[in-house]
Motif scaffolding. Structure first.
Motif, PDB file in Angstrom:
ATOM      1  N   ASN A   1     -28.032 -17.014  -3.677  1.00  0.00           N
ATOM      2  CA  ASN A   1     -26.624 -17.059  -3.254  1.00  0.00           C
ATOM      3  C   ASN A   1     -26.398 -18.164  -2.234  1.00  0.00           C
ATOM      4  OD1 ASN A   1     -25.901 -14.908  -4.891  1.00  0.00           O
ATOM      5  ND2 ASN A   1     -26.297 -13.383  -3.316  1.00  0.00           N
ATOM      6  N   ALA A   2     -27.347 -18.323  -1.308  1.00  0.00           N
ATOM      7  CA  ALA A   2     -27.239 -19.385  -0.315  1.00  0.00           C
ATOM      8  C   ALA A   2     -27.283 -20.760  -0.978  1.00  0.00           C
ATOM      9  CB  ALA A   2     -28.365 -19.253   0.713  1.00  0.00           C
ATOM     10  N   ALA A   3     -28.129 -20.893  -2.006  1.00  0.00           N
ATOM     11  CA  ALA A   3     -28.222 -22.168  -2.723  1.00  0.00           C
ATOM     12  C   ALA A   3     -26.902 -22.505  -3.412  1.00  0.00           C
ATOM     13  CB  ALA A   3     -29.352 -22.105  -3.747  1.00  0.00           C
ATOM     14  N   GLU A   4     -26.279 -21.506  -4.017  1.00  0.00           N
ATOM     15  CA  GLU A   4     -25.005 -21.746  -4.701  1.00  0.00           C
ATOM     16  C   GLU A   4     -23.914 -22.146  -3.711  1.00  0.00           C
ATOM     17  OE1 GLU A   4     -24.493 -18.055  -6.743  1.00  0.00           O
ATOM     18  OE2 GLU A   4     -25.510 -18.751  -8.567  1.00  0.00           O
ATOM     19  N   LYS A   5     -23.890 -21.486  -2.546  1.00  0.00           N
ATOM     20  CA  LYS A   5     -22.886 -21.852  -1.533  1.00  0.00           C
ATOM     21  C   LYS A   5     -23.135 -23.258  -1.004  1.00  0.00           C
ATOM     22  CE  LYS A   5     -22.047 -17.096   0.002  1.00  0.00           C
ATOM     23  NZ  LYS A   5     -22.148 -16.128   1.127  1.00  0.00           N
ATOM     24  N   ARG A   6     -24.398 -23.591  -0.764  1.00  0.00           N
ATOM     25  CA  ARG A   6     -24.737 -24.929  -0.259  1.00  0.00           C
ATOM     26  C   ARG A   6     -24.406 -26.001  -1.300  1.00  0.00           C
ATOM     27  NH1 ARG A   6     -27.949 -26.105   4.219  1.00  0.00           N
ATOM     28  NH2 ARG A   6     -27.656 -28.303   4.716  1.00  0.00           N
ATOM     29  N   GLU A   7     -24.625 -25.638  -2.553  1.00  0.00           N
ATOM     30  CA  GLU A   7     -24.345 -26.573  -3.639  1.00  0.00           C
ATOM     31  C   GLU A   7     -22.853 -26.877  -3.737  1.00  0.00           C
ATOM     32  OE1 GLU A   7     -24.667 -26.029  -8.377  1.00  0.00           O
ATOM     33  OE2 GLU A   7     -26.566 -25.857  -7.305  1.00  0.00           O
ATOM     34  N   ALA A   8     -22.031 -25.858  -3.493  1.00  0.00           N
ATOM     35  CA  ALA A   8     -20.573 -26.038  -3.610  1.00  0.00           C
ATOM     36  C   ALA A   8     -20.028 -26.971  -2.538  1.00  0.00           C
ATOM     37  CB  ALA A   8     -19.882 -24.681  -3.527  1.00  0.00           C
ATOM     38  N   THR A   9     -20.734 -27.115  -1.416  1.00  0.00           N
ATOM     39  CA  THR A   9     -20.234 -27.951  -0.314  1.00  0.00           C
ATOM     40  C   THR A   9     -21.096 -29.187  -0.063  1.00  0.00           C
ATOM     41  OG1 THR A   9     -21.471 -26.607   1.279  1.00  0.00           O
ATOM     42  CG2 THR A   9     -19.202 -25.944   0.803  1.00  0.00           C
ATOM     43  N   ALA A  10     -22.055 -29.464  -0.962  1.00  0.00           N
ATOM     44  CA  ALA A  10     -22.955 -30.599  -0.755  1.00  0.00           C
ATOM     45  C   ALA A  10     -22.186 -31.920  -0.765  1.00  0.00           C
ATOM     46  CB  ALA A  10     -24.024 -30.607  -1.852  1.00  0.00           C
ATOM     47  N   LYS A  11     -22.426 -32.760   0.283  1.00  0.00           N
ATOM     48  CA  LYS A  11     -21.715 -34.043   0.407  1.00  0.00           C
ATOM     49  C   LYS A  11     -22.650 -35.203   0.721  1.00  0.00           C
ATOM     50  CE  LYS A  11     -17.427 -31.907   1.997  1.00  0.00           C
ATOM     51  NZ  LYS A  11     -16.414 -31.812   3.091  1.00  0.00           N
ATOM     52  N   SER A  12     -23.914 -34.962   0.624  1.00  0.00           N
ATOM     53  CA  SER A  12     -24.870 -36.032   0.933  1.00  0.00           C
ATOM     54  C   SER A  12     -26.179 -35.772   0.212  1.00  0.00           C
ATOM     55  CB  SER A  12     -25.115 -36.106   2.440  1.00  0.00           C
ATOM     56  OG  SER A  12     -25.765 -34.922   2.889  1.00  0.00           O
ATOM     57  N   LEU A  13     -27.028 -36.801   0.243  1.00  0.00           N
ATOM     58  CA  LEU A  13     -28.350 -36.658  -0.345  1.00  0.00           C
ATOM     59  C   LEU A  13     -29.126 -35.543   0.352  1.00  0.00           C
ATOM     60  CD1 LEU A  13     -30.781 -37.496  -2.047  1.00  0.00           C
ATOM     61  CD2 LEU A  13     -31.268 -39.267  -0.333  1.00  0.00           C
ATOM     62  N   ASN A  14     -29.001 -35.491   1.662  1.00  0.00           N
ATOM     63  CA  ASN A  14     -29.695 -34.450   2.416  1.00  0.00           C
ATOM     64  C   ASN A  14     -29.254 -33.064   1.974  1.00  0.00           C
ATOM     65  OD1 ASN A  14     -31.441 -33.561   4.647  1.00  0.00           O
ATOM     66  ND2 ASN A  14     -29.507 -32.919   5.594  1.00  0.00           N
ATOM     67  N   ASP A  15     -27.949 -32.892   1.714  1.00  0.00           N
ATOM     68  CA  ASP A  15     -27.440 -31.603   1.242  1.00  0.00           C
ATOM     69  C   ASP A  15     -28.066 -31.226  -0.093  1.00  0.00           C
ATOM     70  OD1 ASP A  15     -25.892 -31.352   3.466  1.00  0.00           O
ATOM     71  OD2 ASP A  15     -24.059 -32.083   2.519  1.00  0.00           O
ATOM     72  N   TRP A  16     -28.106 -32.169  -1.019  1.00  0.00           N
ATOM     73  CA  TRP A  16     -28.657 -31.875  -2.341  1.00  0.00           C
ATOM     74  C   TRP A  16     -30.161 -31.627  -2.286  1.00  0.00           C
ATOM     75  CZ3 TRP A  16     -26.265 -30.098  -6.287  1.00  0.00           C
ATOM     76  CH2 TRP A  16     -24.905 -30.360  -6.450  1.00  0.00           C
ATOM     77  N   GLN A  17     -30.839 -32.310  -1.392  1.00  0.00           N
ATOM     78  CA  GLN A  17     -32.267 -32.045  -1.223  1.00  0.00           C
ATOM     79  C   GLN A  17     -32.500 -30.624  -0.694  1.00  0.00           C
ATOM     80  OE1 GLN A  17     -33.275 -35.377   1.281  1.00  0.00           O
ATOM     81  NE2 GLN A  17     -34.148 -36.531  -0.428  1.00  0.00           N
ATOM     82  N   LYS A  18     -31.625 -30.172   0.184  1.00  0.00           N
ATOM     83  CA  LYS A  18     -31.739 -28.803   0.688  1.00  0.00           C
ATOM     84  C   LYS A  18     -31.416 -27.789  -0.403  1.00  0.00           C
ATOM     85  CE  LYS A  18     -30.930 -29.721   5.581  1.00  0.00           C
ATOM     86  NZ  LYS A  18     -30.064 -29.488   6.762  1.00  0.00           N
ATOM     87  N   VAL A  19     -30.404 -28.101  -1.229  1.00  0.00           N
ATOM     88  CA  VAL A  19     -30.073 -27.217  -2.357  1.00  0.00           C
ATOM     89  C   VAL A  19     -31.286 -27.072  -3.281  1.00  0.00           C
ATOM     90  CG1 VAL A  19     -28.671 -26.981  -4.439  1.00  0.00           C
ATOM     91  CG2 VAL A  19     -27.601 -27.655  -2.282  1.00  0.00           C
ATOM     92  N   GLN A  20     -31.911 -28.187  -3.570  1.00  0.00           N
ATOM     93  CA  GLN A  20     -33.097 -28.157  -4.429  1.00  0.00           C
ATOM     94  C   GLN A  20     -34.207 -27.317  -3.803  1.00  0.00           C
ATOM     95  OE1 GLN A  20     -34.712 -32.048  -5.198  1.00  0.00           O
ATOM     96  NE2 GLN A  20     -36.612 -31.256  -6.045  1.00  0.00           N
ATOM     97  N   SER A  21     -34.426 -27.495  -2.517  1.00  0.00           N
ATOM     98  CA  SER A  21     -35.481 -26.742  -1.825  1.00  0.00           C
ATOM     99  C   SER A  21     -35.182 -25.241  -1.832  1.00  0.00           C
ATOM    100  CB  SER A  21     -35.616 -27.240  -0.386  1.00  0.00           C
ATOM    101  OG  SER A  21     -35.992 -28.598  -0.359  1.00  0.00           O
ATOM    102  N   ILE A  22     -33.905 -24.879  -1.645  1.00  0.00           N
ATOM    103  CA  ILE A  22     -33.541 -23.460  -1.612  1.00  0.00           C
ATOM    104  C   ILE A  22     -33.749 -22.815  -2.974  1.00  0.00           C
ATOM    105  CG2 ILE A  22     -31.639 -21.836  -1.252  1.00  0.00           C
ATOM    106  CD1 ILE A  22     -30.519 -23.807   0.804  1.00  0.00           C
ATOM    107  N   TRP A  23     -33.342 -23.501  -4.044  1.00  0.00           N
ATOM    108  CA  TRP A  23     -33.569 -22.967  -5.387  1.00  0.00           C
ATOM    109  C   TRP A  23     -35.067 -22.804  -5.655  1.00  0.00           C
ATOM    110  CZ3 TRP A  23     -30.410 -20.246  -7.800  1.00  0.00           C
ATOM    111  CH2 TRP A  23     -29.039 -20.535  -7.872  1.00  0.00           C
ATOM    112  N   LEU A  24     -35.853 -23.744  -5.158  1.00  0.00           N
ATOM    113  CA  LEU A  24     -37.299 -23.674  -5.363  1.00  0.00           C
ATOM    114  C   LEU A  24     -37.891 -22.463  -4.644  1.00  0.00           C
ATOM    115  CD1 LEU A  24     -39.649 -25.150  -6.695  1.00  0.00           C
ATOM    116  CD2 LEU A  24     -39.957 -26.436  -4.576  1.00  0.00           C
ATOM    117  N   VAL A  25     -37.389 -22.152  -3.455  1.00  0.00           N
ATOM    118  CA  VAL A  25     -37.866 -20.973  -2.718  1.00  0.00           C
ATOM    119  C   VAL A  25     -37.555 -19.701  -3.498  1.00  0.00           C
ATOM    120  CG1 VAL A  25     -37.491 -19.575  -0.660  1.00  0.00           C
ATOM    121  CG2 VAL A  25     -37.741 -22.058  -0.455  1.00  0.00           C
ATOM    122  N   ALA A  26     -36.326 -19.599  -4.022  1.00  0.00           N
ATOM    123  CA  ALA A  26     -35.931 -18.404  -4.784  1.00  0.00           C
ATOM    124  C   ALA A  26     -36.806 -18.228  -6.021  1.00  0.00           C
ATOM    125  CB  ALA A  26     -34.464 -18.507  -5.185  1.00  0.00           C
TER     126      ALA A  26
END
Length: 594
Positions: free
Chosen positions: A354-379
């Motif tokens: 759920n956190a990954a989906e919320k972060r993905e909806a507001t991603a505005k930079s490379l750093n944001d997308w890298q964090k989205v990827q990392s969160i999905w990987l943790v799940a």
């Protein structure tokens, strides 16, 4: 044979029935019962006030119960009547067929009065009127009046409620004397009143031997068999009436057998519960709820066994089962602990997703997308850690089917943004380098870097977060490239002009020097050339220095040729030309278009 009846015995029976009715039927304060014998049959008349409404079926049932508490030596018929005080005819009647006693609990059968005399197996009570119980029409008034003549001389009994009950032994003796002699004798007896009591004997024997059976018991089957024996013996004691001299003993025996049966039942239920839990363990549990249900079963099996005291006959059996049951419960507890751990991991994985989906909806930079990827990987890693044996495995697999494509999409987007950032930075860096070369007037290098910066900016993907920023670079980079290319063209032109001037100004000796800038071309004759020209010693265009003066070209003619060559170079470079002699005197000029 004629029936001999003692009047006092009939009165004793009537009084007993009357008192029993007053106790059992609460709707009336007054009942009167009379008993008589007519044609070898016992006849019982019950009377009450006209304002009292009674249930005839209940009245007859009470009378039947009292009579059934005794038993005749052979089958005997009894007629019962119900009448209102002051009336001549009864409004209801029934016939009782008392069977000869053949075993515990055998009693009589009531049959309803009516035409032809119905059998003992038929309904025991009937009425004709739909609004009230009435006297059966199958017997006319004359016959009925004749039937009731025997009650005319029977004395009335007191109708108030009894202060004390008649002693059971007196009632038994009275009933024994009501009907005597031959086939018409009406002898009512009851188990354990006057005769031996096998019911008590059997119960006492079972009471004595049951503790030993309980101590030897090893299984549920043995306990259930003993429990059934105790129940049978206890039920047999119920036939003993409360006026029997053995009644108190029977009650004590029933209490003892019942208590022992209850103890057995406590263990039997525990064993049955454990058996059910064992059956469920044979199949894998697919949810935490199933494991908790098994845990509950084992606890239900253990709890009653733990309450059994060491002095109990069932203590040994209980202790043997408890050890096994506690081991089983411990195993289930461990399974629940492990499953709760995996379920917590499953729940945590959902929260991370759920956190990954919320972060993905507001991603505005490379750093944001890298964090989205990392969160999905943790799940996904959390779900992958759940073993196949866990009840949560199936749900984890379903979630993985949903989460893995989202991880791939996030990884692709992060890669695209990473490339976009890299391309954007490369474009900016190339532009900076181009400006450096411009400052150094290295227009070829400047043009090359401006072109590289422009092409790199154009390659940034349209769905990238850097697309808009890259688009803002294209226009200024295009202008800079064009300017650099123009400068390069000018520089290239200067280079060609220098080459032409070098060829023109050198011919065995340096004839002239030159300089070029945007203002024009300046050419100066060397002192050496002026000296030669003055001395007229050298022919610069002659291939043979030793040629005689006839073949030499006049120096003045050579200067003219030099002017013409310089004019052509000036036109090609589109620059003005000024020619100086070695004394810095202008000897030739050429302007653009001149």
């Amino acid at each position: 044979m004629k029936v001999a009846v003692q009047q006092e015995d009939l009165q004793l029976l009537a009084k007993t029935l009357q008192e029993q009715l007053l106790v059992e039927v609460s709707t009336a304060e007054v009942f009167e019962v009379k008993c008589a014998v007519n044609k070898d049959e016992l006849m019982i008349l019950t009377q009450h006030e006209s304002d009292v409404i009674v249930d005839a079926e209940i009245i007859f049932a009470v009378i039947e119960e009292v009579l059934q508490s005794l038993a005749p030596h052979r089958e005997q018929r009894v007629q019962c009547f119900l009448r209102v005080f002051g009336e001549q005819l009864p409004y209801a009647k029934c016939f009782l067929a008392l069977k000869q006693m053949r075993g515990w609990g055998d009693g009589g059968v009531r049959e309803a009065g009516g035409a032809g005399g119905r059998g003992a197996e038929e309904q025991y009570f009937s009425t004709i009127s739909s609004s009230a119980l009435t006297y059966s029409p199958s017997i006319d008034k004359t016959e009925e009046e004749e039937l009731f003549d025997p009650f005319a001389d029977v004395p009335d009994l007191p109708t108030s409620k009894p202060a004390s009950q008649i002693k059971p032994i007196l009632l038994g003796a009275a009933l024994m004397g009501i009907v005597v002699l031959g086939g018409g004798a009406y002898l009512l007896t009851r188990p354990c009143v006057m005769s031996e009591c096998k019911e008590i004997q059997n119960a006492e024997q079972l009471k004595t031997k049951s503790p030993q059976v309980m101590r030897r018991a090893k299984s549920e089957k043995e306990l259930v068999a003993l429990q059934q024996q105790l129940a049978t013996a206890s039920a047999a004691l119920n036939v003993i009436p409360n006026w029997s001299p053995r009644y108190q003993v029977s009650e004590e025996l029933k209490a003892s057998l019942s208590g022992r049966s209850e103890k057995i039942n406590q263990v039997v239920k525990a064993l049955q519960t454990a058996s059910l839990a064992t059956q469920k363990v044979q199949t894998p549990a697919y949810s935490l709820e199933e494991l908790q249900a098994r845990q509950h079963l084992w606890r239900r099996a253990i709890a009653p066994l733990e309450t059994i005291s060491p002095d109990s006959e069932l203590y040994g059996l209980a202790q043997g089962k408890l050890l096994n049951y506690r081991v089983r419960l411990h195993t289930v507890n461990q399974q629940i602990f492990t499953e709760e751990k995996w379920l917590k991991k499953l729940t945590a994985a959902k929260a991370v997703a759920n956190a990954a989906e919320k972060r993905e909806a507001t991603a505005k930079s490379l750093n944001d997308w890298q964090k989205v990827q990392s969160i999905w990987l943790v799940a996904i890693n959390a779900l992958n850690s759940i073993p196949r044996t866990s009840p949560g495995y199936q749900e984890a697999e379903k979630l993985l089917l949903d989460y893995k494509p989202k991880l791939v999409a996030a990884r692709d987007r992060a890669t695209k943004e990473r490339l976009a950032v890299k391309s954007y930075q490369q474009a900016v860096n190339a532009a900076k380098q181009a400006k450096v070369y411009e400052q150094q007037n290295q227009w070829q290098a400047a043009a090359t870097y401006w072109d590289q910066a422009l092409q790199t900016a154009k390659q940034i993907s349209q769905d990238s977060l850097y697309y808009t920023q890259a688009q803002s670079l294209i226009a200024p980079y295009s202008v800079a490239l064009k300017q650099a290319q123009e400068k390069l063209q000018v520089v290239s032109s200067f280079q060609q002009t220098r080459t032409d001037l070098d060829k023109t100004c050198i011919n065995e000796i340096r004839i002239c020097t030159f300089s070029i800038d945007n203002a024009g071309i300046i050419v100066r004759l060397t002192p050496e050339y002026d000296q030669v020209r003055q001395n007229n010693l050298v022919n610069p265009y002659s291939e043979n220095e030793n040629s005689d003066s006839d073949t030499a070209v006049d120096v003045t003619n050579h200067l003219q040729i030099l002017r013409e060559a310089l004019a052509v170079i000036s036109d090609n470079a589109n620059l003005s030309l000024v020619l100086y002699d070695s004394q810095n005197q202008v000897i030739y000029t050429r302007t653009l278009g001149g």
